[in-house]
Structures are given as C-alpha cells and as structure tokens.
Design a protein around this motif. Structure first.
Motif, PDB file in Angstrom:
ATOM      1  N   PRO A   1       3.619   2.662  -3.631  1.00 50.31           N
ATOM      2  CA  PRO A   1       3.132   3.504  -4.737  1.00 50.31           C
ATOM      3  C   PRO A   1       2.853   4.934  -4.311  1.00 50.31           C
ATOM      4  O   PRO A   1       3.137   5.879  -5.051  1.00 50.31           O
ATOM      5  N   GLY A   2       2.308   5.104  -3.096  1.00 56.28           N
ATOM      6  CA  GLY A   2       2.046   6.457  -2.621  1.00 56.28           C
ATOM      7  C   GLY A   2       3.316   7.222  -2.316  1.00 56.28           C
ATOM      8  O   GLY A   2       3.412   8.424  -2.601  1.00 56.28           O
ATOM      9  N   ILE A   3       4.307   6.546  -1.741  1.00 58.31           N
ATOM     10  CA  ILE A   3       5.572   7.214  -1.421  1.00 58.31           C
ATOM     11  C   ILE A   3       6.285   7.659  -2.696  1.00 58.31           C
ATOM     12  O   ILE A   3       6.850   8.761  -2.762  1.00 58.31           O
ATOM     13  N   VAL A   4       6.259   6.821  -3.722  1.00 51.17           N
ATOM     14  CA  VAL A   4       6.870   7.199  -5.001  1.00 51.17           C
ATOM     15  C   VAL A   4       6.194   8.454  -5.553  1.00 51.17           C
ATOM     16  O   VAL A   4       6.858   9.385  -6.036  1.00 51.17           O
ATOM     17  N   ALA A   5       4.863   8.482  -5.497  1.00 52.72           N
ATOM     18  CA  ALA A   5       4.132   9.657  -5.982  1.00 52.72           C
ATOM     19  C   ALA A   5       4.495  10.900  -5.171  1.00 52.72           C
ATOM     20  O   ALA A   5       4.676  11.987  -5.730  1.00 52.72           O
ATOM     21  N   GLU A   6       4.623  10.741  -3.865  1.00 51.88           N
ATOM     22  CA  GLU A   6       4.961  11.876  -3.010  1.00 51.88           C
ATOM     23  C   GLU A   6       6.349  12.413  -3.316  1.00 51.88           C
ATOM     24  O   GLU A   6       6.550  13.626  -3.460  1.00 51.88           O
ATOM     25  N   VAL A   7       7.325  11.527  -3.398  1.00 53.25           N
ATOM     26  CA  VAL A   7       8.707  11.954  -3.653  1.00 53.25           C
ATOM     27  C   VAL A   7       8.813  12.662  -4.998  1.00 53.25           C
ATOM     28  O   VAL A   7       9.455  13.715  -5.123  1.00 53.25           O
ATOM     29  N   MET A   8       8.173  12.089  -6.016  1.00 53.72           N
ATOM     30  CA  MET A   8       8.229  12.704  -7.338  1.00 53.72           C
ATOM     31  C   MET A   8       7.596  14.090  -7.329  1.00 53.72           C
ATOM     32  O   MET A   8       8.152  15.055  -7.876  1.00 53.72           O
ATOM     33  N   THR A   9       6.438  14.210  -6.710  1.00 51.46           N
ATOM     34  CA  THR A   9       5.754  15.505  -6.658  1.00 51.46           C
ATOM     35  C   THR A   9       6.583  16.527  -5.896  1.00 51.46           C
ATOM     36  O   THR A   9       6.700  17.690  -6.316  1.00 51.46           O
ATOM     37  N   LEU A  10       7.152  16.123  -4.777  1.00 49.83           N
ATOM     38  CA  LEU A  10       7.988  17.024  -3.981  1.00 49.83           C
ATOM     39  C   LEU A  10       9.164  17.550  -4.802  1.00 49.83           C
ATOM     40  O   LEU A  10       9.419  18.758  -4.837  1.00 49.83           O
ATOM     41  N   ILE A  11       9.864  16.644  -5.461  1.00 52.04           N
ATOM     42  CA  ILE A  11      11.056  17.053  -6.212  1.00 52.04           C
ATOM     43  C   ILE A  11      10.690  17.969  -7.376  1.00 52.04           C
ATOM     44  O   ILE A  11      11.360  18.984  -7.629  1.00 52.04           O
TER      45      ILE A  11
ATOM     46  N   TYR B   1      -5.135  12.515  -5.755  1.00 55.99           N
ATOM     47  CA  TYR B   1      -5.574  11.802  -6.952  1.00 55.99           C
ATOM     48  C   TYR B   1      -4.505  10.822  -7.429  1.00 55.99           C
ATOM     49  O   TYR B   1      -4.814   9.712  -7.879  1.00 55.99           O
ATOM     50  N   PHE B   2      -3.235  11.235  -7.331  1.00 56.77           N
ATOM     51  CA  PHE B   2      -2.158  10.375  -7.812  1.00 56.77           C
ATOM     52  C   PHE B   2      -2.040   9.120  -6.952  1.00 56.77           C
ATOM     53  O   PHE B   2      -1.882   8.009  -7.463  1.00 56.77           O
ATOM     54  N   VAL B   3      -2.121   9.270  -5.627  1.00 55.33           N
ATOM     55  CA  VAL B   3      -2.058   8.117  -4.727  1.00 55.33           C
ATOM     56  C   VAL B   3      -3.214   7.167  -5.008  1.00 55.33           C
ATOM     57  O   VAL B   3      -3.042   5.941  -5.072  1.00 55.33           O
ATOM     58  N   GLU B   4      -4.398   7.725  -5.206  1.00 56.22           N
ATOM     59  CA  GLU B   4      -5.572   6.887  -5.449  1.00 56.22           C
ATOM     60  C   GLU B   4      -5.470   6.158  -6.778  1.00 56.22           C
ATOM     61  O   GLU B   4      -5.777   4.953  -6.869  1.00 56.22           O
ATOM     62  N   VAL B   5      -5.024   6.841  -7.818  1.00 53.63           N
ATOM     63  CA  VAL B   5      -4.898   6.202  -9.129  1.00 53.63           C
ATOM     64  C   VAL B   5      -3.818   5.128  -9.114  1.00 53.63           C
ATOM     65  O   VAL B   5      -3.979   4.053  -9.708  1.00 53.63           O
ATOM     66  N   ASN B   6      -2.707   5.396  -8.439  1.00 54.44           N
ATOM     67  CA  ASN B   6      -1.662   4.377  -8.301  1.00 54.44           C
ATOM     68  C   ASN B   6      -2.218   3.090  -7.718  1.00 54.44           C
ATOM     69  O   ASN B   6      -1.957   1.983  -8.217  1.00 54.44           O
TER      70      ASN B   6
ATOM     71  N   ILE C   1       0.821  -1.207   0.000  1.00 59.53           N
ATOM     72  CA  ILE C   1       0.000   0.000   0.000  1.00 59.53           C
ATOM     73  C   ILE C   1       0.856   1.258   0.000  1.00 59.53           C
ATOM     74  O   ILE C   1       0.565   2.239  -0.688  1.00 59.53           O
ATOM     75  N   MET C   2       1.949   1.254   0.759  1.00 62.52           N
ATOM     76  CA  MET C   2       2.713   2.469   0.981  1.00 62.52           C
ATOM     77  C   MET C   2       3.600   2.864  -0.192  1.00 62.52           C
ATOM     78  O   MET C   2       3.722   4.051  -0.515  1.00 62.52           O
TER      79      MET C   2
END
Length: 369
Positions: free
Chosen positions: A179-189, A325-330, A176-177
C-alpha cells in the motif's frame, strides 16, 4: 579523442552557465544527505506500553518495574479490560499491551506450572513489531533470571510469553509495503507529469498563445490538473487491484472511505507539481526539483523507518510531507479497518494542504506566466 574532450568541455561550460540548474546539482543533494542522515533513524525507542495486571501481586509489580525501567518502553496507560486495550490499539496510541494473568505469582512458585504473560503487539509496522517482541521477551527472561537467582530451588520455571500480532498476524512484509509503495509511485508520477507538462508549454511557446486567447487562467489550470487527477485514480486503484490479485493484500476497511481520502489527497501532489512548474524555466530543472522533494517524501514517509523514531525536529518538518499521511491512511483503512472517526482528521489536513499549495501555485503562476 579530441572531439570527446571538446564535447566534455562544452557540457561543463553549459552546466556552469546555467544559474538555475547548478544549485540543483550541488546544494540540494548536500541538503538531502545531511537531512536524511539524521532523520532516517532505524533505532526503535520510546515504545508506548500499556499494562493490564490481573494478578496485582508483588511479582507482577516487579515485572512491570522491569518494563518501565527499560530504556525501550515508556508507560502510557493502565488497562483493566480488553475493550480499552482494543481502543488504544485501534487509535494507534500504544505499541504493546503487557497482560499479566491471574495466579502469575503462584505459578512462579510452582515448579511444574510455568507462568505465562501475553504480549498484544501493534503489528501495523511488521519490522517494528518484531523488535517490540524481542525487547519484551528479553525483559521477561531477565526478570525470570532474577527470580531464579533469588529462589531456593535449583529449577525455577521460565515465563512462557504468548504473543498476538495485531493487524498483520503473519508479519507479511508485502502486506505492509505494497500500500505504501502504490502511494509513493502515484505521488511521484503525478508531481512529475504535472510539473513537466506545464513547463513544456512554456518551453515550446504554446502557453504564450494561450495567454492571448479568451481562456481564463483558472480555466487553463483546471484543464491541466483535472486529467492528472483522473490519472492518479487509475494508477492507485490499478496498483491496489494488482496487490490484491497477486499478493493477496487484505482489504479490511471501506474502499469508499479510501476513495474519499484519495480524491482530496490528489490535489496536494497536483498543487506541488504546479508550484514547481512556476519556480523553474526548463523541463530539466523541473525534473531535478521534483526528485528533490520526492526523495525526501519517500524516505521520511514512515514506510522504511517509523516516523516516531525520528528526532523531534524531523517529525515537525515531516508534517509537510503529504506522502506520510497517505501511507498511514492506506494502512489504517486496508489493514486496520479504521472508520471515518479515525480518518476524517487526515482528510481535513489534506483539504487544507491542497487549498494552500494550489492557492500559492496559482498566485505564482499569475506572476510568472
């Protein structure tokens, strides 16, 4: 010691004289603490319940009343076949399907034949799924305690719940974590480097040199954003590949569909970064402002606490959170295997969001550059 004190005094004077930086260090953290204290709610309630009653008996009606009378569940739909249950779970319209089998009441009365009920739980959020199971099990055992209290025999049977965890059978936290962490890191950077890069041009004066060249503004902006668009792709797919190789993250759905959403989504953090760069004057201000939004995006995106448990006002504000939205779609694509029918509303929202935030950023850029 005197030199240190002089340096400390100089730093304080410099901070207090910076009218742009001071609010970022005082007002914004207070807003974050107040907002997130109310929004980051770990209480699980208003769980959506579907009922599939194959027995249609007095006992099954009593058990259903136990569930619908509890504060944790709200009855959403009656189900009469597995296809409908699958559809509700696939659309994320339900958290738990309570299946009461035939001969439920008959088995209650037979001492050596304990009745069984089935919980079909949406385990896309594993922490939420575990709580749903605990609630459902507690309610069924409470129902059976009432049966024992009303029974004439001293040994009444216990209900044996049979639980199926959908989309994450082993309740693996990494599934669960990651895909969401990847989305978070990418968005942050992406937000940070986009904001800092444009501000740096202004600080060192090269943006003024570019303004007197034949280069048009939209060409300058595209030249800045397109490289970061490719960088975002590299960061995301590298993270997903590592997750697959190291943590064995399932990839049930179409990676092409995920790429389509990613291609549209990236224009949103790029637009946010560009907009931030037009609202600040230094890289330090850009850093503070970026982190203000990023922290809100991360803590309210649904990765650490379900969005459904937030207050209504927080859920409304959270509609502006692209990371949600990105976390949910992932999760929908990688874990659930959702198709274009379920994903296209998210693509449309990100398309409109991207156009809006970039148009606003470009307008601000023309006014400030």
């Amino acid at each position: 010691m005197r030199n240190i004190l002089v340096l400390v005094r100089k730093e304080f004077l410099q901070i207090f004289r910076n009218r742009q930086l001071l609010p970022f260090m005082t007002v914004l953290p207070v807003v974050q603490v107040i907002l997130l204290t109310f929004a980051a709610n770990y209480e699980i309630k208003n769980l959506r319940l579907g009922i599939w009653d194959l027995d249609q008996s007095t006992s099954s009606s009593q058990l259903i009343h136990k569930f619908t009378g509890a504060n944790f569940f709200q009855k959403t739909d009656l189900i009469n076949n597995q296809k409908k249950a699958d559809d509700l779970l696939m659309r994320d319209a339900i958290d738990l399907v309570l299946v009461i089998p035939k001969d439920f009441e008959k088995n209650i009365k037979i001492q050596n034949s304990p009745p069984a009920v089935q919980f079909q739980i949406n385990a896309l959020n594993n922490s939420k799924a575990g709580i749903v199971q605990n609630y459902a099990s507690a309610i069924t055992q409470d129902f059976m305690s009432d049966v024992r209290g009303n029974a004439n025999t001293s040994a009444s049977p216990k209900i044996i719940p049979v639980t199926n965890f959908w989309y994450n059978p082993t309740l693996n936290y990494k599934t669960i974590m990651l895909p969401g962490i990847v989305a978070e890191v990418m968005t942050l950077i992406i937000i940070l480097i986009c904001a800092l890069n444009v501000v740096r041009e202004r600080e060192i004066g090269t943006i003024e040199q570019l303004n007197v060249t034949p280069l048009k503004k939209y060409e300058f902006i595209l030249g800045k954003l397109i490289p970061f668009w490719f960088i975002g792709h590299f960061i995301f797919w590298a993270g997903i590949a590592l997750g697959r190789l190291i943590f064995h993250i399932p990839m049930v759905g179409s990676l092409g569909l995920l790429e389509l959403f990613l291609a549209v989504f990236l224009f949103v953090p790029l637009g946010i970064g560009l907009f931030i760069s037009t609202a600040v004057e230094t890289q330090q201000q850009a850093l503070f402002t970026s982190f203000f939004f990023i922290i809100l995006f991360i803590l309210m995106c649904g990765l650490f606490t379900p969005v459904e448990t937030m207050p209504d006002w927080a859920q409304w504000v959270n509609q502006l959170n692209p990371l949600k939205y990105f976390v949910e779609v992932n999760r929908l694509i990688l874990l659930k295997g959702s198709g274009i029918a379920e994903i296209y509303p998210f693509i449309l929202k990100m398309f409109v969001y991207g156009i809006g935030i970039n148009a606003l950023a470009i307008w601000r850029f023309k006014k400030t550059s």
